[in-house]
Design a protein around this motif. Structure first.
Motif, PDB file in Angstrom:
ATOM      1  N   VAL A 119      -3.661  19.832   1.615  1.00 60.05           N
ATOM      2  CA  VAL A 119      -3.438  19.078   0.378  1.00 60.05           C
ATOM      3  C   VAL A 119      -3.380  17.629   0.818  1.00 60.05           C
ATOM      4  CG1 VAL A 119      -1.858  18.644  -1.524  1.00 60.05           C
ATOM      5  CG2 VAL A 119      -2.107  20.961  -0.619  1.00 60.05           C
ATOM      6  N   SER A 120      -4.153  16.757   0.160  1.00 63.01           N
ATOM      7  CA  SER A 120      -4.173  15.361   0.603  1.00 63.01           C
ATOM      8  C   SER A 120      -3.804  14.422  -0.533  1.00 63.01           C
ATOM      9  CB  SER A 120      -5.532  14.993   1.172  1.00 63.01           C
ATOM     10  OG  SER A 120      -6.526  15.029   0.178  1.00 63.01           O
ATOM     11  N   ARG A 121      -3.421  13.222  -0.127  1.00 60.18           N
ATOM     12  CA  ARG A 121      -3.098  12.172  -1.100  1.00 60.18           C
ATOM     13  C   ARG A 121      -3.493  10.828  -0.498  1.00 60.18           C
ATOM     14  NH1 ARG A 121       1.470   8.943  -0.266  1.00 60.18           N
ATOM     15  NH2 ARG A 121       2.691   9.559   1.538  1.00 60.18           N
ATOM     16  N   GLN A 122      -3.653   9.849  -1.356  1.00 58.27           N
ATOM     17  CA  GLN A 122      -3.950   8.495  -0.899  1.00 58.27           C
ATOM     18  C   GLN A 122      -2.761   7.978  -0.117  1.00 58.27           C
ATOM     19  OE1 GLN A 122      -6.912   6.854  -1.428  1.00 58.27           O
ATOM     20  NE2 GLN A 122      -6.135   5.333  -0.020  1.00 58.27           N
ATOM     21  N   GLY A 123      -2.995   7.469   1.082  1.00 61.79           N
ATOM     22  CA  GLY A 123      -1.918   6.950   1.915  1.00 61.79           C
ATOM     23  C   GLY A 123      -1.905   5.432   1.917  1.00 61.79           C
ATOM     24  N   ASP A 124      -1.129   4.874   2.814  1.00 63.69           N
ATOM     25  CA  ASP A 124      -1.053   3.427   2.978  1.00 63.69           C
ATOM     26  C   ASP A 124      -2.243   2.917   3.776  1.00 63.69           C
ATOM     27  OD1 ASP A 124       1.376   3.488   1.673  1.00 63.69           O
ATOM     28  OD2 ASP A 124       2.526   3.673   3.524  1.00 63.69           O
ATOM     29  N   HIS A 125      -2.506   1.623   3.696  1.00 63.74           N
ATOM     30  CA  HIS A 125      -3.549   0.960   4.486  1.00 63.74           C
ATOM     31  C   HIS A 125      -4.923   1.619   4.313  1.00 63.74           C
ATOM     32  CE1 HIS A 125      -0.455  -1.389   6.471  1.00 63.74           C
ATOM     33  NE2 HIS A 125       0.203  -0.279   6.686  1.00 63.74           N
ATOM     34  N   ASP A 126      -5.324   1.888   3.079  1.00 63.82           N
ATOM     35  CA  ASP A 126      -6.628   2.499   2.790  1.00 63.82           C
ATOM     36  C   ASP A 126      -6.814   3.824   3.525  1.00 63.82           C
ATOM     37  OD1 ASP A 126      -7.421   0.377   1.131  1.00 63.82           O
ATOM     38  OD2 ASP A 126      -8.051  -0.790   2.875  1.00 63.82           O
ATOM     39  N   GLU A 160      -6.782  -0.233   9.796  1.00 61.90           N
ATOM     40  CA  GLU A 160      -5.982  -1.436   9.952  1.00 61.90           C
ATOM     41  C   GLU A 160      -6.748  -2.406  10.843  1.00 61.90           C
ATOM     42  OE1 GLU A 160      -1.771  -2.305  11.911  1.00 61.90           O
ATOM     43  OE2 GLU A 160      -1.670  -0.951  10.190  1.00 61.90           O
ATOM     44  N   GLY A 161      -6.917  -3.632  10.367  1.00 60.53           N
ATOM     45  CA  GLY A 161      -7.654  -4.627  11.141  1.00 60.53           C
ATOM     46  C   GLY A 161      -9.101  -4.240  11.381  1.00 60.53           C
ATOM     47  N   GLY A 162      -9.691  -3.494  10.456  1.00 65.05           N
ATOM     48  CA  GLY A 162     -11.078  -3.070  10.598  1.00 65.05           C
ATOM     49  C   GLY A 162     -11.272  -1.879  11.520  1.00 65.05           C
ATOM     50  N   GLU A 163     -10.189  -1.364  12.083  1.00 62.63           N
ATOM     51  CA  GLU A 163     -10.275  -0.236  13.002  1.00 62.63           C
ATOM     52  C   GLU A 163      -9.654   1.000  12.348  1.00 62.63           C
ATOM     53  OE1 GLU A 163      -9.224   0.598  17.698  1.00 62.63           O
ATOM     54  OE2 GLU A 163      -8.869  -1.366  16.824  1.00 62.63           O
ATOM     55  N   GLN A 164     -10.279   2.179  12.539  1.00 59.45           N
ATOM     56  CA  GLN A 164      -9.776   3.404  11.928  1.00 59.45           C
ATOM     57  C   GLN A 164      -8.896   4.170  12.928  1.00 59.45           C
ATOM     58  OE1 GLN A 164     -12.632   6.273  10.457  1.00 59.45           O
ATOM     59  NE2 GLN A 164     -11.210   6.904   8.880  1.00 59.45           N
ATOM     60  N   PHE A 165      -7.769   4.689  12.423  1.00 61.00           N
ATOM     61  CA  PHE A 165      -6.821   5.438  13.241  1.00 61.00           C
ATOM     62  C   PHE A 165      -6.607   6.816  12.640  1.00 61.00           C
ATOM     63  CE2 PHE A 165      -5.866   0.987  13.828  1.00 61.00           C
ATOM     64  CZ  PHE A 165      -5.666   0.886  15.191  1.00 61.00           C
TER      65      PHE A 165
END
Length: 75
Positions: A10-17, A40-45
């Motif tokens: 089950v997913s939801r919109q999180g912080d920082h896009d 964050e800062g153009g980098e995906q985590f």
């Protein structure tokens, strides 16, 4: 999937896009993992927490000497 176990999420919109996902075992309903993907800062985590075991109890845990229970009235 953490620890190689399959489940449904089950997913939801999180912080920082980002997106947050809770993955559960479809047979038992037990949680298996919490996953988070964000930019964050153009980098995906991508982070995750695998849940190996979960249980409930009516007993209070034994706390180290420096801690006190939040369930007890204060003096």
């Amino acid at each position: 999937m953490p620890l190689g176990r399959n489940g449904h999420a089950v997913s939801r919109q999180g912080d920082h896009d980002g997106r947050d996902r809770l993955v559960v075992d479809t047979t038992t309903g037990q949680p298996l993992a919490f996953e988070s993907t964000f930019t964050e800062g153009g980098e995906q985590f991508h982070t995750y927490e695998a849940i190996k075991k979960m249980s409930c109890t009516d007993e209070e845990p034994e706390l180290p000497a420096r801690q006190r229970s939040t369930n007890l009235p204060s003096d």
